[in-house]
Design an enzyme around this catalytic site. Structure first.
Site, PDB file in Angstrom:
ATOM      1  N   PHE A 344       0.818  -1.222   0.000  1.00  0.00           N
ATOM      2  CA  PHE A 344       0.000   0.000   0.000  1.00  0.00           C
ATOM      3  C   PHE A 344       0.846   1.264   0.000  1.00  0.00           C
ATOM      4  O   PHE A 344       0.367   2.345  -0.351  1.00  0.00           O
ATOM      5  CB  PHE A 344      -0.950  -0.007   1.205  1.00  0.00           C
ATOM      6  CG  PHE A 344      -0.315   0.342   2.519  1.00  0.00           C
ATOM      7  CD1 PHE A 344      -0.476   1.600   3.078  1.00  0.00           C
ATOM      8  CD2 PHE A 344       0.432  -0.590   3.229  1.00  0.00           C
ATOM      9  CE1 PHE A 344       0.095   1.926   4.301  1.00  0.00           C
ATOM     10  CE2 PHE A 344       1.000  -0.280   4.445  1.00  0.00           C
ATOM     11  CZ  PHE A 344       0.837   0.980   4.989  1.00  0.00           C
ATOM     12  N   LYS A 345       2.114   1.146   0.367  1.00  0.00           N
ATOM     13  CA  LYS A 345       2.985   2.320   0.391  1.00  0.00           C
ATOM     14  C   LYS A 345       3.161   2.936  -1.002  1.00  0.00           C
ATOM     15  O   LYS A 345       3.486   4.113  -1.128  1.00  0.00           O
ATOM     16  CB  LYS A 345       4.350   1.943   0.968  1.00  0.00           C
ATOM     17  CG  LYS A 345       4.303   1.308   2.360  1.00  0.00           C
ATOM     18  CD  LYS A 345       3.811   2.279   3.405  1.00  0.00           C
ATOM     19  CE  LYS A 345       3.711   1.649   4.787  1.00  0.00           C
ATOM     20  NZ  LYS A 345       4.983   1.331   5.406  1.00  0.00           N
ATOM     21  N   ASP A 346       2.943   2.139  -2.048  1.00  0.00           N
ATOM     22  CA  ASP A 346       3.100   2.654  -3.412  1.00  0.00           C
ATOM     23  C   ASP A 346       2.111   3.775  -3.724  1.00  0.00           C
ATOM     24  O   ASP A 346       2.395   4.646  -4.555  1.00  0.00           O
ATOM     25  CB  ASP A 346       2.909   1.531  -4.439  1.00  0.00           C
ATOM     26  CG  ASP A 346       4.093   0.571  -4.477  1.00  0.00           C
ATOM     27  OD1 ASP A 346       5.237   1.038  -4.353  1.00  0.00           O
ATOM     28  OD2 ASP A 346       3.869  -0.642  -4.648  1.00  0.00           O
TER      29      ASP A 346
END
Length: 737
Positions: A344-346
């Site tokens: 999800f950091k993307d």
């Protein structure tokens, strides 16, 4: 009825406060309302000689809205169709179109625009004006272009009701919907301000929204940021006062050690505005939401659109970007792992580097410092490595991670994602040390001053302490809800619960922000692993680190005992009492614990519920879900699934954030699937997992990254501040000098 108006400073009036204070009485007294608007605009010289230019598709209501806005401001109103084109041509627009055809019509329409001149007026464009480049460039020189953004289905219904059959581009084989969709690219190219208009939004209300939007556009003072440790007056140090979005993106952490938050909180969308985004794509939703949160003086709408398209256009393996998948019963998975580094950091870190590069001054080099518990590392390395070459020359990145506190595949990713301007450093400690060290570096004025004077280099942060990291995460929580509405699972307004595996509290806080902005989220459920300090805190109000040691688990991204973004949440529920927040976190730092007041604990427990999951239950959940559905959860999602099963009451859907792809944690997944013999080579592990033909398939980018890491290396250093500072100075010398 209007006695309250003079007592509120005009610079404090926002779209929300105006609606709540003044909408009904002003609509009942249009003359008084118009006088107030005239006074407001004239006293602040907001219009001056500029024009307000209304743009939108045919049927958007530009002419009607323009007349109302002009009446309120007591200024000239010009309709391009009626007052310019038909006067110039001595025939109706429809007759001209029929006479000369589409292509010639656009040319003639553009010529008329180029000859047109006005100032201090409200101008309503034709629906096709924006398709003529030179004409629009001429109009924008002396005007603020306001895009009346009406859902395509609404426009189609309006045009059919009016029996409008002469529209530029309409021909056999070309549908009205195709034309409207085609034109959106031109509207998006030219607008300065977007005003969302729903099917039932009255023209008077749209006109009011236009005026509020123009006021916001002209006055960036309305959107400043403060530190979570500033006083109630919004003041901290002199250096931290009056910060704007571009300032906080660049600075990252406030000088007093606090985190930046909007001084007047986030904007709230109406239900009708959210409903207008149900048919929108993910990138369109991101554009609309972020436009409201980022002032155009910091990043103009056209540039923001370009950045969003760059971030999400081709870098995600799924066209829906963040799809919502039904798991079982009333549980749905929000798949947040389709980006290039499979977590999800993307979502933030494909976007944030471009925001950062746009906002920073061109006179200084910047070194980004990042602490990661796993997924942030590869995501931030990948994101900053995708900058344009000219930006890479002045922006470098150093990623610190616990050398023995991440999964083998995560470490391989961080090694494989290193580029000419981005490096990884393993630290012989845990994540909390890495994060605390970075905070101390930012507040060490001797060290930061030395870097600036000696090397012309400033430090910046890309962790979720940076507001630009947190903001994009709001989008996918809002988008998930809208997707459930679009799929017919719920109707708009029906509540959902959100369950998030919670480490640094940024993802959870983003869900809460989405709720504040108008998404009907009922419960925000925090899911912890055996490092369950947050669960204890939410249940008791006591934050106690005394005697606690970090436990390495199968879900390393939530192996955190000091979640930074909790400070932002406590500042919010404490009514922006920065002195209280300072007291609490100083006590935590010095004594290892603090306790919330009873009233604040009550507020917290209205917003949040929490639970935690053991290692055994995590693996059991992975095995159970795969056995019954053929779907493999990653370890963090499994933690959330276990907690969701325990805490949901099954009266509404629950959206579980699936924060990473399972292939990043192959050893734990293979163990959960009860594979007796596990090869220690990460590539072999992925090949074994791929043989299961499970859902979702092996991540498209991981294999390539792991192949690269086989030929790479990284630095390792001791958990010592002086050693870290030495590494930073050496990197600056090598890259910038």
């Amino acid at each position: 009825m209007f006695h309250i108006f003079p007592y509120q400073p005009l610079r404090l009036i926002t779209q929300n406060s105006l609606s709540s204070m003044c909408l009904k009485p002003m609509l009942s007294r249009p003359v008084a309302f118009a006088q107030i608007w005239k006074s407001w605009f004239s006293s602040h010289s907001l219009l001056g000689k500029k024009n307000i230019i209304l743009m939108g598709p045919p049927g958007a209501g530009k002419t009607t809205v323009g007349r109302i806005v002009g009446q309120k401001l007591d200024c000239p109103v010009i309709d391009i169709d009626d007052d310019v084109l038909e006067t110039t041509w001595n025939m109706s627009v429809s007759e001209k179109l029929q006479d000369i055809g589409d292509k010639k019509f656009l040319e003639e329409e553009g010529k008329a625009l180029l000859k047109f001149s006005a100032s201090g007026s409200v101008i309503s464009l034709s629906g096709s004006n924006p398709m003529h480049t030179a004409g629009m460039q001429h109009m924008k020189k002396n005007g603020i272009v306001v895009y009346l953004d009406v859902p395509t289905t609404v426009i189609m219904n309006r045009l059919k009701a009016k029996e409008m059959d002469r529209i530029v581009g309409l021909s056999p084989g070309v549908s009205l919907k195709d034309i409207l969709q085609f034109r959106k690219q031109f509207y998006k190219r030219w607008f300065d301000i977007r005003v969302l208009c729903g099917e039932d939004t009255a023209a008077e209300v749209v006109a009011e929204k236009v005026l509020v939007a123009v006021k916001r556009y002209q006055d960036s003072e309305l959107e400043t940021f403060i530190s979570t440790r500033s006083g109630r007056s919004g003041r901290s140090t002199e250096e931290d006062s009056h910060k704007y979005f571009s300032d906080v993106v660049t600075q990252g952490l406030a000088l007093d050690g606090g985190l930046f938050v909007p001084e007047r909180r986030l904007p709230k969308f109406t239900a009708e505005e959210w409903q207008g985004l149900i048919e929108a794509t993910y990138t369109e939703r991101a554009q609309v939401i972020l436009e409201r949160c980022i002032h155009p003086a910091d990043i103009p709408a056209s540039k923001l659109a370009e950045i969003i398209e760059t971030a999400y256009g081709e870098n995600f393996s799924c066209s829906k970007i963040a799809p919502v998948r039904h798991l079982a019963g009333n549980q749905f998975l929000l798949e947040l792992f389709h980006g290039p580094t499979a977590s999800f950091k993307d979502f933030a870190l494909q976007l944030m580097p471009h925001l950062f590069a746009y906002c920073i001054p061109r006179t200084c080099n910047y070194l980004i410092l990042v602490a990661t518990s796993g997924d942030t590392g590869s995501a931030v390395l990948d994101g900053f490595s995708r900058l344009h070459d000219t930006d890479k020359q002045r922006i470098a990145l150093m990623n610190f991670f616990p050398e023995d506190g991440v999964s083998p595949i995560q470490k391989s990713q961080m090694i494989g994602c290193q580029k000419e301007n981005a490096w990884s450093v393993g630290v012989k400690s845990d994540f909390d040390f890495c994060q605390t060290a970075i905070k101390q570096l930012f507040t060490n004025s001797d060290f930061t001053g030395f870097l600036t004077v000696e090397y012309g280099t400033a430090l910046a942060a890309a962790n979720s302490i940076n507001w630009a990291r947190l903001l994009p995460q709001i989008v996918y929580h809002a988008s998930a809800y809208l997707d459930l509405v679009h799929q017919g699972i719920i109707s708009f307004g029906s509540p959902v619960d959100i369950c998030v595996p919670t480490g640094n509290f940024g993802n959870m806080l983003a869900a809460f922000y989405a709720k504040m902005m108008g998404i009907p989220i009922r419960k925000c459920i925090c899911a912890s692993n055996e490092n369950n300090v947050l669960t204890d805190f939410i249940r008791t109000g006591v934050y106690d680190l005394r005697g606690r040691k970090l436990i390495s688990t199968f879900s390393p991204a939530v192996d955190i005992l000091k979640p930074s973004n909790l400070e932002r949440y406590l500042h919010l529920i404490a009514n922006e009492d920065g002195q209280l927040v300072t007291q609490l976190f100083h006590q935590l730092e010095n004594q290892g614990h603090f306790q919330l007041r009873k009233d604040l604990l009550g507020k917290l427990q209205q917003d949040l519920v929490a639970g935690w999951c053991s290692e055994e239950d995590c693996l059991a959940a992975i095995h159970s879900v795969y056995s019954t559905t053929g779907y493999i959860l990653d370890t963090h999602t499994a933690v959330a699934k276990v907690v969701a099963d325990r805490l949901q009451d099954r009266t509404c859907p629950i959206i579980i954030s699936s924060t990473a792809h399972y292939s990043k944690f192959a050893p734990a997944i293979l163990r959960a699937l009860r594979i007796a013999k596990i090869n220690q080579n990460p590539l072999s592990q992925l090949h074994l997992l791929s043989s299961y033909s499970a859902l979702p398939p092996i991540h498209w980018g991981l294999l390539e990254t792991l192949k690269k890491s086989g030929n790479g290396d990284h630095q390792v250093c001791a958990a010592d501040m002086s050693v870290l500072m030495s590494h930073i100075e050496t990197l600056i010398q090598n890259h910038f000098m």
